[in-house]
Design a protein around this motif. Structure first.
Motif, PDB file in Angstrom:
ATOM      1  N   UNK A   1      -1.933  64.567  75.368  1.00 16.14           N
ATOM      2  CA  UNK A   1      -2.159  65.316  76.595  1.00 16.14           C
ATOM      3  C   UNK A   1      -3.526  65.957  76.587  1.00 16.14           C
ATOM      4  N   UNK A   2      -3.891  66.555  77.729  1.00 10.76           N
ATOM      5  CA  UNK A   2      -5.160  67.280  77.823  1.00 10.76           C
ATOM      6  C   UNK A   2      -6.368  66.398  77.495  1.00 10.76           C
ATOM      7  N   UNK A   3      -6.270  65.097  77.814  1.00 14.91           N
ATOM      8  CA  UNK A   3      -7.339  64.126  77.551  1.00 14.91           C
ATOM      9  C   UNK A   3      -7.625  63.900  76.067  1.00 14.91           C
ATOM     10  N   UNK A   4      -6.628  64.133  75.204  1.00  9.88           N
ATOM     11  CA  UNK A   4      -6.831  63.996  73.762  1.00  9.88           C
ATOM     12  C   UNK A   4      -5.839  62.999  73.162  1.00  9.88           C
ATOM     13  N   UNK A   5      -6.346  62.133  72.296  1.00  4.61           N
ATOM     14  CA  UNK A   5      -5.495  61.248  71.489  1.00  4.61           C
ATOM     15  C   UNK A   5      -5.869  61.479  70.027  1.00  4.61           C
ATOM     16  N   UNK A   6      -4.852  61.429  69.172  1.00  2.42           N
ATOM     17  CA  UNK A   6      -5.073  61.648  67.736  1.00  2.42           C
ATOM     18  C   UNK A   6      -4.540  60.433  66.962  1.00  2.42           C
ATOM     19  N   UNK A   7      -5.304  59.331  66.976  1.00  3.03           N
ATOM     20  CA  UNK A   7      -4.860  58.159  66.225  1.00  3.03           C
ATOM     21  C   UNK A   7      -4.757  58.466  64.729  1.00  3.03           C
ATOM     22  N   UNK A   8      -3.654  58.034  64.138  1.00  2.00           N
ATOM     23  CA  UNK A   8      -3.443  58.228  62.696  1.00  2.00           C
ATOM     24  C   UNK A   8      -2.476  57.159  62.211  1.00  2.00           C
ATOM     25  N   UNK A   9      -2.387  57.018  60.908  1.00  3.77           N
ATOM     26  CA  UNK A   9      -1.565  55.964  60.324  1.00  3.77           C
ATOM     27  C   UNK A   9      -0.088  56.315  60.269  1.00  3.77           C
ATOM     28  N   UNK A  10       0.702  55.312  59.968  1.00  6.32           N
ATOM     29  CA  UNK A  10       2.136  55.503  59.779  1.00  6.32           C
ATOM     30  C   UNK A  10       2.366  56.232  58.456  1.00  6.32           C
ATOM     31  N   UNK A  11       3.590  56.661  58.238  1.00  9.77           N
ATOM     32  CA  UNK A  11       3.936  57.391  57.006  1.00  9.77           C
ATOM     33  C   UNK A  11       3.597  56.568  55.753  1.00  9.77           C
ATOM     34  N   UNK A  12       3.856  55.249  55.814  1.00  6.94           N
ATOM     35  CA  UNK A  12       3.584  54.406  54.639  1.00  6.94           C
ATOM     36  C   UNK A  12       2.099  54.093  54.454  1.00  6.94           C
ATOM     37  N   UNK A  13       1.246  54.624  55.332  1.00  9.56           N
ATOM     38  CA  UNK A  13      -0.199  54.411  55.198  1.00  9.56           C
ATOM     39  C   UNK A  13      -0.834  55.406  54.239  1.00  9.56           C
ATOM     40  N   UNK A  14      -0.062  56.401  53.807  1.00  6.28           N
ATOM     41  CA  UNK A  14      -0.616  57.456  52.944  1.00  6.28           C
ATOM     42  C   UNK A  14      -1.286  56.910  51.684  1.00  6.28           C
ATOM     43  N   UNK A  15      -0.768  55.781  51.174  1.00 11.13           N
ATOM     44  CA  UNK A  15      -1.358  55.200  49.964  1.00 11.13           C
ATOM     45  C   UNK A  15      -2.779  54.691  50.208  1.00 11.13           C
ATOM     46  N   UNK A  16      -3.139  54.458  51.479  1.00 11.61           N
ATOM     47  CA  UNK A  16      -4.478  53.965  51.810  1.00 11.61           C
ATOM     48  C   UNK A  16      -5.473  55.100  52.037  1.00 11.61           C
ATOM     49  N   UNK A  17      -5.006  56.350  51.946  1.00 12.47           N
ATOM     50  CA  UNK A  17      -5.882  57.505  52.169  1.00 12.47           C
ATOM     51  C   UNK A  17      -6.501  57.939  50.835  1.00 12.47           C
ATOM     52  N   UNK A  18      -7.835  57.949  50.808  1.00 17.07           N
ATOM     53  CA  UNK A  18      -8.554  58.384  49.609  1.00 17.07           C
ATOM     54  C   UNK A  18      -8.842  59.884  49.661  1.00 17.07           C
ATOM     55  N   UNK A  19      -9.222  60.376  50.839  1.00 19.33           N
ATOM     56  CA  UNK A  19      -9.585  61.784  51.047  1.00 19.33           C
ATOM     57  C   UNK A  19      -9.124  62.194  52.445  1.00 19.33           C
ATOM     58  N   UNK A  20      -8.774  63.453  52.624  1.00 18.58           N
ATOM     59  CA  UNK A  20      -8.455  63.943  53.961  1.00 18.58           C
ATOM     60  C   UNK A  20      -9.736  63.949  54.792  1.00 18.58           C
ATOM     61  N   UNK A  21      -9.636  63.399  56.003  1.00 16.23           N
ATOM     62  CA  UNK A  21     -10.823  63.362  56.850  1.00 16.23           C
ATOM     63  C   UNK A  21     -10.496  63.214  58.315  1.00 16.23           C
ATOM     64  N   UNK A  22     -11.471  63.563  59.138  1.00 16.85           N
ATOM     65  CA  UNK A  22     -11.372  63.431  60.586  1.00 16.85           C
ATOM     66  C   UNK A  22     -12.550  62.636  61.103  1.00 16.85           C
ATOM     67  N   UNK A  23     -12.305  61.889  62.169  1.00 19.09           N
ATOM     68  CA  UNK A  23     -13.397  61.321  62.950  1.00 19.09           C
ATOM     69  C   UNK A  23     -13.192  61.825  64.367  1.00 19.09           C
ATOM     70  N   UNK A  24     -14.278  62.157  65.038  1.00 18.57           N
ATOM     71  CA  UNK A  24     -14.201  62.630  66.415  1.00 18.57           C
ATOM     72  C   UNK A  24     -15.117  61.752  67.257  1.00 18.57           C
ATOM     73  N   UNK A  25     -14.551  61.218  68.344  1.00 13.76           N
ATOM     74  CA  UNK A  25     -15.295  60.349  69.247  1.00 13.76           C
ATOM     75  C   UNK A  25     -15.103  60.891  70.661  1.00 13.76           C
ATOM     76  N   UNK A  26     -16.212  61.133  71.364  1.00 14.54           N
ATOM     77  CA  UNK A  26     -16.087  61.542  72.762  1.00 14.54           C
ATOM     78  C   UNK A  26     -16.300  60.315  73.641  1.00 14.54           C
TER      79      UNK A  26
END
Length: 145
Positions: A57-82
């Motif tokens: 909502x509010x013109x915002x989307x927060x794409x993220x992986x499924x629960x089983x994608x956690x093994x593919x995460x090396x570091x916590x991070x964000x990307x922001x695209x306008x």
């Protein structure tokens, strides 16, 4: 040494994207390129979108992986695209701010909390969409404690 969760190189302003798949790939590829996640994470982001929309909502989307994608995460991070022209996330839900998120363990919960605080205010959305520099975006998230 841990990476900065939201660094200048994770922010892209005034991008034009054709559809939600391209938007999700774009957001995820930033996380891959900057060493936050393995390449497989992007496919898990697309899988997540098939299960439930990441448009909040509010013109915002927060794409993220499924629960089983956690093994593919090396570091916590964000990307922001306008995306000032917006990208359709289905059902007329237009996202102008894309915030890709990858969380190691439960670190993403605090990050999500900050995103929710910033993005719940419509005037902040306007400021994010119209941001002229990466620093403008970083300072908006840094102001939230």
């Amino acid at each position: 040494m841990t990476k900065q969760i939201l660094a200048k190189e994770n922010i892209f302003l005034e991008v034009s994207l054709n559809d939600k798949e391209e938007a999700i790939r774009y957001t995820g590829d930033i996380l891959v390129r900057n060493g936050y996640v393995e390449e497989s994470y992007v496919e898990k982001m697309l899988e997540r979108e098939e299960v439930t929309s990441t448009f909040i909502g509010n013109n915002v989307a927060i794409p993220h992986g499924t629960e089983d994608a956690k093994t593919a995460v090396k570091e916590t991070g964000l990307s922001v695209v306008t995306v000032p022209e917006g990208v359709d996330f289905g059902g007329g839900n237009i996202a102008k701010i894309l915030i890709g998120i990858a969380g190691k363990g439960n670190e993403h919960l605090e990050v999500l909390s900050k995103i929710a605080i910033v993005c719940s205010d419509e005037s902040n959305i306007e400021k994010l969409v119209n941001a002229k520099s990466e620093e403008d975006i970083i300072s908006m998230f840094d102001e939230v404690n």
